[in-house]
Design a protein around this motif. Structure first.
Motif: not given
Lengths: 216, 395
Positions: B355-365
């Motif tokens: 899944i992209d993002p790799l952590d499946r979440v992709g928070a901005f910070y």
């Protein structure tokens, strides 16, 4: 009840201080309902039952601020009201809220939750009010809400009947003019057609009107 | 197999898979006779699902978890066998707040790091001048609208519980409240951000995906015991929804889908089309911004329930003192999401897709999200609230 005994929570209920009636009648109840008629019916019911501090909020803008200003013990809200979600926030606000608020739900009382959802009303209690003390109020709400629904149904039916009456009268006029019939003959003709086609007279009358408009 | 179903929904664009399944025949093709019931509040949807008046419901993704955990309300174990939409929210500010932010900004306002710093300055400035706090509207205590606003502002140093006012507003009241000045900013799903822009009373500052790139937004929820009693019905429903979601996102059907959704939720087909295409007008004078992941109904594996998302939302609950942090509760939250039921219904092997993002979440910070490392994340996010939770957990 002048000879009232002091209850255990007399300190928090200075006006009442008695078991039962007088203490409960001093509960401050807010009704949030956008239907003014239903709110009035409910308010009347509560007053008849001896609750003197009943207030209505029909404007839901800034609802939380209004509720905090009134500082109620019980909040009643109709389920057609989108502002119910606003009340849910009161469970977790730390800053403004003076007393904890909970919805009147209980694992032990599924039947009364079901009855209130069916009737279309929901109750929230403020502070450490005993749940059985709100039961009377909720039961009253449920019966008044149900009574209101019945009234509404009857009103809708009466309106429908009146509208049908008008359609049938108009169709009668059209048939009398077009076919030179008397009023009775025109009605009899529509009734016979309705029976033959297995429809309501009002439906046949509507077809007559529609056809007459097409032929204009 | 139980064939008659009642499904509750709130008129929002992310109810699309349910609405299309009914209106375009996918439910019927699976042998289901679905009655959909339009509701006015998430509280009603939750109560009617909990009581059994609904068989299934369109829900805010954190809500079934809150119900399973028994926080904020009665404990009724709910499960999520299907995700209806990823993303789809936006943060909209009033023209007045936009002007204030522009005045103090030190970079590009479309960058949430920059905008959250600017917000911090505006909040401090208002405090210094004795001007009322900035008011934020969101839809429900257990919602990503609440969590995303909080995540964004706290990145810039604003404490959502102390420095500003957060108010719950039903989505249909959002635009009016922004117009009247009752709130200065809101976070809500489609179509309400676009309605505010079209009315000239709002400026879309961020898409939800700018804050958290990939997040379950609305889900299908059913009672755990109902799922156990009706496995075949549930599988049929999952298949109908999956086909409907794919159909709705196919550009070939855009016109027909926008028409039928528009009738159901009371929005113009044009606004729905903007949302589904991810090309949004962000200012009244017609500037647009686009993202192909503004809302995902089926693309990129959107429908498979993601336990990482459940853990993320549980971390939000802990961070904002709605729930205590324990491994047991985290597992209850994660197990509310049931990718196994989704895979079973569709006959898929368990997904091993990257899944992209790799952590499946992709928070901005903050660091990449790790479900088992919530305590560390709370530290990294500079959690200021470390007091006792305000809500009780019913065990």
């Amino acid at each position: 009840m002048p000879e009232s005994r002091k209850g255990p929570d007399a300190a928090t209920q200075p006006q009442g201080g008695a078991q039962g009636g007088l203490r409960d009648s001093s509960l401050k109840i807010i009704i949030v309902d956008e239907s003014p008629i239903r709110a009035a019916i409910l308010e009347d019911g509560l007053r008849e039952a001896g609750f003197v501090q009943v207030q209505r909020i029909d404007e839901t803008r800034n609802l939380l601020a209004r509720i905090y200003a009134l500082d109620p013990d019980v909040i009643l809200i109709d389920l057609e009201n989108p502002s119910r979600d606003v009340l849910e926030q009161m469970f977790q606000m730390s800053r403004i809220v003076k007393r904890p608020i909970a919805m009147f739900v209980d694992h032990s009382d599924a039947a009364s939750i079901q009855a209130s959802v069916d009737a279309g009303v929901s109750a929230y209690i403020v502070g450490n009010l005993q749940k059985d003390r709100i039961k009377t109020i909720l039961d009253l709400c449920i019966s008044r809400f149900n009574a209101f629904s019945r009234l509404q149904c009857e009103l809708d039916e009466a309106k429908g009947a009146l509208a049908e009456r008008k359609i049938i009268d108009r169709a009668k006029g059209i048939l009398m003019k077009a076919k030179g019939l008397t009023e009775e003959q025109a009605y009899a003709l529509m009734r016979k057609t309705a029976m033959n086609e297995n429809k309501k007279i009002a439906e046949i009358a509507q077809s007559v009107i529609t056809a007459a408009e097409l032929f204009k | 197999m139980k064939a008659n179903l009642r499904i509750g929904y709130i008129p929002l664009i992310d109810a699309t898979p349910i609405l299309v399944a009914v209106d375009h025949g996918f439910a019927e093709a699976e042998g289901l006779d679905v009655e959909i019931v339009r509701e006015v509040s998430w509280s009603n949807v939750r109560d009617k699902l909990n009581l059994g008046l609904f068989d299934a419901a369109h829900m805010l993704a954190p809500l079934p978890m809150a119900s399973s955990l028994g926080i904020g309300h009665v404990k009724v174990p709910l499960i999520v066998p299907f995700t209806l939409a990823l993303n789809g929210n936006a943060i909209t500010v009033s023209p007045a707040l936009y002007a204030e932010l522009s005045h103090v900004v030190d970079g590009d306002l479309t960058d949430p790091r920059v905008s959250s710093r600017a917000l911090h300055r505006v909040v401090a400035d208002r405090k210094a001048r004795g001007v009322p706090l900035v008011n934020f509207g969101m839809t429900f205590p257990f919602s990503n609208h609440n969590y995303q606003l909080r995540f964004w502002m706290s990145a810039g140093g604003v404490d959502p519980d102390e420095d500003v006012q957060m108010v719950v507003l039903p989505p249909p009241y959002m635009v009016d409240s922004l117009t009247s000045g009752h709130v200065d900013c809101f976070c809500v799903g489609a179509p309400w951000n676009s309605v505010a822009v079209d009315n000239g009373v709002g400026h879309i500052l961020h898409f939800g995906r700018d804050i958290v790139r990939r997040m379950s937004e609305k889900v299908l929820a059913v009672r755990d015991n109902w799922a156990g009693d009706n496995p075949d019905t549930l599988s049929a429903l999952i298949r109908a929804l999956a086909k409907a979601a794919a159909y709705a996102e196919d550009p070939a059907h855009l016109g027909a889908v926008c028409e039928s959704i528009g009738r159901r939720i009371g929005a113009t087909p044009e606004i729905i089309s903007r949302t589904l295409k991810g090309v949004l007008k962000v200012t009244a004078d017609g500037q647009t911004r686009s993202s192909d992941e503004y809302i995902l109904l089926e693309r990129r594996g959107a429908n498979r329930p993601d336990k990482a998302h459940a853990a993320w939302m549980y971390a939000d609950m802990v961070r904002w003192r709605q729930a205590p942090l324990t491994d047991d509760l985290r597992l209850v939250a994660e197990n509310t999401f049931r990718p196994d039921l989704y895979d079973h219904a569709l006959g898929h092997p368990p997904s091993l897709d990257v899944i992209d993002p790799l952590d499946r979440v992709g928070a901005f910070y903050g660091p990449d999200f790790v479900a088992s490392g919530i305590a560390g994340h709370l530290e990294a996010w500079h959690l200021r609230h470390n007091g006792r939770p305000r809500l009780h957990v019913v065990r």
